[in-house]
Design a protein around this motif. Structure first.
Motif, PDB file in Angstrom:
ATOM      1  N   SER A   1       1.894   9.285  -4.989  1.00 24.65           N
ATOM      2  CA  SER A   1       1.314   8.322  -5.716  1.00 24.65           C
ATOM      3  C   SER A   1       1.932   7.137  -6.245  1.00 24.65           C
ATOM      4  CB  SER A   1       0.916   9.419  -7.107  1.00 24.65           C
ATOM      5  OG  SER A   1       2.128   9.643  -7.553  1.00 24.65           O
ATOM      6  N   SER A   2       3.048   7.103  -5.466  1.00 26.94           N
ATOM      7  CA  SER A   2       3.860   5.879  -5.456  1.00 26.94           C
ATOM      8  C   SER A   2       4.589   5.565  -4.237  1.00 26.94           C
ATOM      9  CB  SER A   2       4.893   6.019  -6.719  1.00 26.94           C
ATOM     10  OG  SER A   2       5.845   7.035  -6.474  1.00 26.94           O
TER      11      SER A   2
ATOM     12  N   TYR B   1      -2.537   6.230   7.647  1.00 28.52           N
ATOM     13  CA  TYR B   1      -2.243   6.470   6.150  1.00 28.52           C
ATOM     14  C   TYR B   1      -3.824   6.489   5.595  1.00 28.52           C
ATOM     15  CZ  TYR B   1      -2.259   1.410   5.146  1.00 28.52           C
ATOM     16  OH  TYR B   1      -2.612   0.059   4.984  1.00 28.52           O
TER      17      TYR B   1
ATOM     18  N   PHE C   1      -0.068  10.089   4.428  1.00 30.55           N
ATOM     19  CA  PHE C   1       0.549   9.717   5.417  1.00 30.55           C
ATOM     20  C   PHE C   1       0.646  10.635   6.742  1.00 30.55           C
ATOM     21  CE2 PHE C   1       1.758   5.804   3.016  1.00 30.55           C
ATOM     22  CZ  PHE C   1       1.819   6.409   1.895  1.00 30.55           C
TER      23      PHE C   1
ATOM     24  N   TYR D   1      -2.426   8.853  -2.134  1.00 30.49           N
ATOM     25  CA  TYR D   1      -1.923   8.428  -0.721  1.00 30.49           C
ATOM     26  C   TYR D   1      -1.566   9.484  -0.085  1.00 30.49           C
ATOM     27  CZ  TYR D   1      -2.180   3.524  -1.871  1.00 30.49           C
ATOM     28  OH  TYR D   1      -2.581   2.024  -2.236  1.00 30.49           O
TER      29      TYR D   1
ATOM     30  N   ASN E   1       0.953  -1.289  -0.012  1.00 35.93           N
ATOM     31  CA  ASN E   1      -0.087   0.124  -0.017  1.00 35.93           C
ATOM     32  C   ASN E   1       0.867   1.472  -0.050  1.00 35.93           C
ATOM     33  OD1 ASN E   1      -2.494  -1.240  -0.128  1.00 35.93           O
ATOM     34  ND2 ASN E   1      -2.370  -1.466   2.246  1.00 35.93           N
ATOM     35  N   TYR E   2       1.967   1.437  -0.739  1.00 30.18           N
ATOM     36  CA  TYR E   2       2.797   2.304  -0.823  1.00 30.18           C
ATOM     37  C   TYR E   2       3.567   2.944   0.563  1.00 30.18           C
ATOM     38  CZ  TYR E   2       1.794   2.595  -5.772  1.00 30.18           C
ATOM     39  OH  TYR E   2       1.761   2.128  -6.957  1.00 30.18           O
ATOM     40  N   GLN E   3       3.296   2.112   1.771  1.00 30.71           N
ATOM     41  CA  GLN E   3       4.109   2.352   2.754  1.00 30.71           C
ATOM     42  C   GLN E   3       5.507   2.180   2.620  1.00 30.71           C
ATOM     43  OE1 GLN E   3       1.948   0.761   6.533  1.00 30.71           O
ATOM     44  NE2 GLN E   3       0.648  -0.480   4.998  1.00 30.71           N
TER      45      GLN E   3
END
Lengths: 110, 110
Positions: free
Chosen positions: B95-96, B48, B33, B31, A95-97
């Motif tokens: 976005s990545s 997140y 966070f 995304y 999840n792009y963590q």
């Protein structure tokens, strides 16, 4: 649990010297990023490496991703006082963590 | 200007009070966070969000609440602040795997 270990934790050298910072894990990462953080600011992305064995250069900074994609290094040639900061490595997780290393505090003395 | 902003930059609050930290990004990144950064612990993920109305817990979510009604905003609320929540809080978007950080909010709970 995936972990990224950075070494050294702290490094103080004279301007003009070379240095290498390491980022190691027992886990494979799909990508690895290096960030630099200056006091009072957020981390700033320096580079992303995605392919095993990949080498990227950013002026005097050379980044390498290990062949097995478990480790990375940052080499600075002829360090300058402007290179002072906290260097963080981070590996791509779901999840792009990101899985973060604890950082290397670098001080370049004039 | 495009980018990611956080407000306030500095906040002092008392134990037990509710406080909300704001985060706004103009890149339309999916995304977002929230991290806290403490000496000796590095960056730790609090919550997140993968998209509007989708949020999930990170490593240290207890005592925090998030919402994301719009893609560009991701506020973090401390429902009843405790001294252990004294920290520097960073918001990031992506976005990545490449994350872009705000300047941080330094929160002190007295």
């Amino acid at each position: 649990t995936q972990l990224l270990e950075q070494s050294p934790q702290f490094l103080s050298i004279q301007e003009g010297e070379n240095l290498t910072v390491y980022c190691n894990s027992s886990s494979v990462f799909s990508s690895l990023q290096w960030y630099r953080q200056e006091p009072g600011e957020g981390p700033v992305l320096l580079v992303t490496v995605v392919t095993g064995g990949e080498v990227k250069k950013l002026k005097r900074l050379t980044f390498q991703f290990g062949d097995a994609r478990k480790d990375s290094s940052l080499h600075i040639t002829a360090a300058q006082t402007g290179d002072t900061g906290l260097y963080l490595c981070a590996g791509g997780h779901s999840n792009y963590q990101l899985i973060w290393g604890a950082g290397t505090k670098l001080i370049i003395k004039p | 200007d495009a980018g990611i902003t956080q407000s306030p930059r500095y906040k002092i609050t008392e134990t037990g009070r509710q406080v909300t930290l704001m985060c706004h990004q103009t890149w339309s990144h999916s995304y977002m966070f929230w991290y806290r950064q403490d000496l000796g612990h590095g960056l730790r993920l609090i919550y997140y969000s993968a998209a509007a109305d989708i949020t999930d817990k990170g490593e240290v979510p207890d005592g925090y609440v998030v919402s994301r009604s719009k893609t560009e905003n991701f506020p973090l609320t401390l429902e009843s602040a405790t001294r252990s929540q004294t920290s520097v809080y960073f918001c990031a978007s992506s976005s990545s795997y490449e994350q872009y950080f705000g300047p941080g909010t330094r929160l002190t709970v007295t």
